[in-house]
Motif scaffolding. Structure first.
Motif, short mmCIF file in Angstrom:
data_model
loop_
_atom_site.label_atom_id
_atom_site.label_comp_id
_atom_site.label_asym_id
_atom_site.label_seq_id
_atom_site.Cartn_x
_atom_site.Cartn_y
_atom_site.Cartn_z
N PHE A 30 -67.09 45.01 17.42
CA PHE A 30 -66.58 43.67 17.17
C PHE A 30 -66.69 43.32 15.68
CE2 PHE A 30 -67.02 38.99 17.09
CZ PHE A 30 -65.81 38.66 17.66
N ILE A 33 -64.01 45.12 13.78
CA ILE A 33 -62.69 44.53 14.02
C ILE A 33 -62.54 43.21 13.26
CG2 ILE A 33 -61.15 43.57 15.79
CD1 ILE A 33 -61.37 46.48 16.30
N ILE A 34 -63.61 42.41 13.28
CA ILE A 34 -63.56 41.13 12.57
C ILE A 34 -63.33 41.38 11.07
CG2 ILE A 34 -65.09 39.25 11.75
CD1 ILE A 34 -63.84 38.63 14.40
N ILE A 37 -59.76 42.11 10.59
CA ILE A 37 -58.94 40.90 10.64
C ILE A 37 -59.05 40.15 9.30
CG2 ILE A 37 -58.67 38.63 11.74
CD1 ILE A 37 -59.50 39.89 14.39
N LEU B 185 -65.77 43.01 25.19
CA LEU B 185 -65.21 43.23 23.85
C LEU B 185 -63.68 43.05 23.86
CD1 LEU B 185 -65.87 44.22 20.92
CD2 LEU B 185 -65.26 46.49 21.73
N GLU B 188 -62.78 39.44 23.99
CA GLU B 188 -63.04 38.80 22.70
C GLU B 188 -61.98 39.17 21.67
OE1 GLU B 188 -66.98 40.01 21.70
OE2 GLU B 188 -67.92 38.59 23.07
N LEU B 189 -61.53 40.43 21.75
CA LEU B 189 -60.55 40.89 20.77
C LEU B 189 -59.20 40.18 20.93
CD1 LEU B 189 -61.18 44.72 20.39
CD2 LEU B 189 -61.92 42.84 18.96
N SER B 192 -59.73 36.80 19.49
CA SER B 192 -59.94 36.84 18.03
C SER B 192 -58.64 37.11 17.29
CB SER B 192 -60.95 37.93 17.66
OG SER B 192 -62.15 37.70 18.31
N PHE B 193 -57.86 38.06 17.78
CA PHE B 193 -56.62 38.42 17.08
C PHE B 193 -55.61 37.28 17.16
CE2 PHE B 193 -57.96 42.89 17.05
CZ PHE B 193 -57.54 43.25 15.78
#
Lengths: 262, 269
Positions: A30, A33-34, A37, B185, B188-189, B192-193
Motif C-alpha cells: 500500500f 502504491i501510494i 500515486i 489491499l 483500498e487500492l 485510493s486510485f
C-alpha cells in the motif's frame, strides 16, 4: 532501574514485531502504491517547473516518503488502551509496578521503530527509481533518523491520550480520525506546509501536528542545523506538554474507575 | 407470481429486513452512532483542504481536472463506499468467515449464501461517508435533475462494484488459505486510485485501472459522463460493471465447490 524497566518493555515489543515483519512487509505494498500515486500526481503538477514553494519535485517526493513512513509505521495503541478500559482489564494493568501510559508508549515505540526501518528502505528505493537520489541524503541521515523517531513519538503520545478518552467516550476511533486528519492536513503529511498560503503556513508550522510530520521530513530533505534544532525543540516541547496532559487525564480517569467483583 | 419474480421479491425483503435491523442495532448506542457518523464526515472533509491548497498554488487544472471535477470523484467515492459498507457491511469479514468455517451457518439457511453473508452486518461509520458524499455533491456540483439521477446511479454502481471487487479477492481464500490482507489491499487500492484524476496515470497503470483495479469504470468514466452526458459511454460503464459483479458471483460459486466445512458449531441470533 526505572529506565531499565521501560527499556525492557520497548525491546520486548521490538523483538515481538520482528515475528510479524513478513506480514507487515506484504502490507507495505500500500505504501509503495501510494508513493506511485503521489509520483503520478506531482509529475503532472510540476510539469516544466523546477521548484514550487521552494521544493523541487525530487524533494517533494522524498518528503512524502518520509511523512508516509512516519504515519504507516505507527501501531494504533489507542485500540488496546480503549479496549482495556471497555472490558475492565485495565483494573489489573494499573495495579502493575509501572506507569500505565508510559508502558503503552514504550511498547508502541518498540514496534514502531522496527516497522519504520523497512518503510524508509522501501521509500529510498522507490523514490530513487522514480525521481532519482535526494541531494544531501547521506549527510542528513543521522539527524533525519532522530527527528523521524521524534515525530513517531509525538504521534504515539497523542494516541495514548486518545486511548485514555475511552474513560469518557464509548468510541474513541472518531477522535483518532480527527487527529490523524489534522496531521494529514495541518501537519503537512500529504503536502509540504510551504505550499499553503503564508498565514495558514505560519499557524500550521507551530502546531504539534507539524512536529509529527512536516518538521521531521523537511529537516531531512532540506537539512540545516537551524531547522534540525527547531524540530528537536518543538518535539521536546510538545512531548512534555502531552506527557502532562496524559498524566492529568490518567489521574482523572483512575478516580472515575469503579472496580466491581473480581 | 412466477418463480423468478417471487425469488427477487424475497431477496428484496431480506435486504430490507437486514437494513432495518442493522440500522436499529447501530442506533441502539445513539451517541456512539452520531460520533461515528459525524467523525467520519469530518474526517473526509479534511482532504478538501489538500485539494484547495494544491489548485490554489498551481492556479491551473491538473491533467484536465479542475477542483470541481476532483470533488465529484470524492463525492462519488465517499457515497459509493458508504453505501457499500452500510448495505454489504460484512464484506470485509468474508475471508475470516470462509477460513474459520463459519460459512456453514449461512449455508444452512434457505437464502442465497453470498448475499445473506454480505447483508448480515453494517458498518456504522459508512453513514458518515454517505452523508459526506451527498453533502459534497450538493455543495460543489451544479444541481439538475439529470445530475442527481446520474450521481445516484453512479453511487449505486460504485457500491456494487467496490463490494464485488472485495468479494472477488476475498474468494481467493477458498483457493489460497487466507487472502484477507490481499482483499483488504485491493479494496483500498480501488478507493485510493479513484480519488485522484484518472488522467495522471499512464501506461501499464492506466491498463490496471481498467481491469484488476477497476477505478476507471466506477469513477473516471462516470465523471466524464457527468460532465458531458453520452448514452453510449453510459452503456459501456453499465456493461463493464455488470461483468465485474458477475465475476465476483462466479468466483464465489467456484470457491464454494472447494469449501470444506470446519465442523464449527455456530448459530445466528
Amino acid at each position: 532501574m526505572t529506565i531499565r524497566k521501560y527499556a525492557t518493555i520497548f525491546s520486548i515489543a521490538g523483538r515481538d514485531q520482528f515475528v510479524y515483519l513478513p506480514s507487515f512487509l506484504v502490507r507495505n505494498v500500500f505504501f509503495l502504491i501510494i508513493l506511485f500515486i503521489f509520483y503520478s500526481l506531482w509529475r503532472v503538477v510540476y510539469g516544466d517547473a523546477n521548484t514550487i514553494a521552494g521544493f523541487t519535485m525530487v524533494q517533494t517526493l522524498w518528503y512524502l516518503t518520509f511523512t508516509e513512513a512516519i504515519e504507516l509505521s505507527q501501531t494504533r495503541i489507542f485500540n488496546p488502551i480503549s479496549q482495556e478500559v471497555k472490558d475492565g482489564t485495565i483494573a489489573y494493568s494499573i495495579a502493575r509496578p509501572y506507569s500505565y501510559v508510559l508502558y503503552w508508549i514504550c511498547r508502541g515505540m518498540g514496534e514502531n521503530l522496527v516497522k519504520v526501518v523497512p518503510l524508509l528502505l522501501e521509500g529510498f528505493l522507490i523514490a530513487t527509481i522514480m525521481v532519482g537520489p535526494l541531494p544531501g541524503y547521506l549527510s542528513a541521515l543521522p539527524f533525519g533518523l532522530i527527528v523521524i523517531a521524534g515525530g513517531i513519538l509525538v504521534g504515539t503520545t497523542l494516541q495514548a491520550i486518545i486511548g485514555l478518552l475511552a474513560f469518557w467516550f464509548e468510541e474513541v476511533m472518531p477522535f483518532w480520525w480527527i487527529v490523524q486528519k489534522l496531521i494529514f492536513v495541518i501537519g503537512g503529511l500529504f503536502i509540504p506546509i510551504d505550499f499553503y498560503p503564508d498565514w495558514l503556513a505560519r499557524i500550521a508550522r507551530a502546531t504539534p501536528f507539524a512536529f509529527a510530520a512536516y518538521w521531521p521530513a523537511s529537516t531531512w530533505v532540506a537539512f540545516s542545523r537551524e531547522r534540525f534544532l527547531i524540530t528537536i525543540g518543538g518535539q521536546v516541547f510538545y512531548l512534555a506538554l502531552f506527557a502532562l496532559v496524559a498524566a492529568l487525564l490518567f489521574r482523572a480517569a483512575v478516580r472515575k474507575l469503579h472496580i466491581q467483583g473480581g | 407470481m412466477s418463480e423468478p419474480t417471487r425469488q427477487r421479491t424475497n431477496l428484496l425483503r431480506l435486504a430490507l429486513h437486514y437494513f432495518r435491523f442493522n440500522l436499529s442495532a447501530g442506533m441502539a448506542y445513539s451517541t456512539s452512532f452520531l460520533i461515528q457518523v459525524f467523525g467520519m464526515a469530518l474526517n473526509n472533509g479534511a482532504f478538501i483542504i489538500f485539494w484547495l491548497v494544491l489548485f490554489d498554488r498551481i492556479g491551473a487544472e491538473i491533467a484536465g481536472y479542475g477542483f470541481t471535477d476532483v470533488m465529484f470523484l470524492w463525492a462519488l467515492a465517499a457515497s459509493g463506499f458508504g453505501l457499500s459498507v452500510v448495505v454489504f457491511g460484512n464484506t470485509h469479514q468474508l475471508s475470516r468467515i470462509i477460513y474459520t468455517g463459519e460459512l456453514d451457518v449461512y449455508l444452512l439457511q434457505p437464502r442465497p449464501v453470498l448475499l445473506n453473508v454480505l447483508l448480515s452486518r453494517t458498518v456504522v461509520s459508512g453513514w458518515g461517508d454517505l452523508l459526506y458524499g451527498l453533502s459534497l455533491f450538493v455543495i460543489t456540483q451544479p444541481m439538475s435533475l439529470t445530475g442527481w439521477l446520474l450521481f445516484l446511479l453512479f453511487t449505486i454502481l460504485m457500491a456494487l462494484v467496490v463490494t464485488a471487487v472485495r468479494v472477488f479477492y476475498h474468494c481467493l481464500t477458498f483457493f489460497l488459505g487466507n487472502a484477507e490482507g490481499f482483499a483488504q489491499l485491493a479494496g483500498e487500492l480501488v478507493i485510493s486510485f479513484m480519488l485522484y484524476p484518472g488522467s495522471i496515470f499512464r501506461g501499464p497503470a492506466a491498463w490496471l485501472l481498467h481491469s484488476l483495479i477497476p477505478a476507471a469504470f466506477v469513477a473516471y468514466i462516470p465523471a466524464r459522463i457527468f460532465a458531458s452526458f453520452d448514452p453510449g459511454t453510459l452503456l459501456i460503464v453499465l456493461a463493464a460493471d455488470a461483468v465485474i459483479v458477475a465475476a465476483a458471483f462466479l468466483m464465489f460459486r467456484l470457491g464454494l465447490r472447494r469449501y470444506e466445512s470446519g465442523n464449527l458449531i455456530g448459530s445466528r441470533m
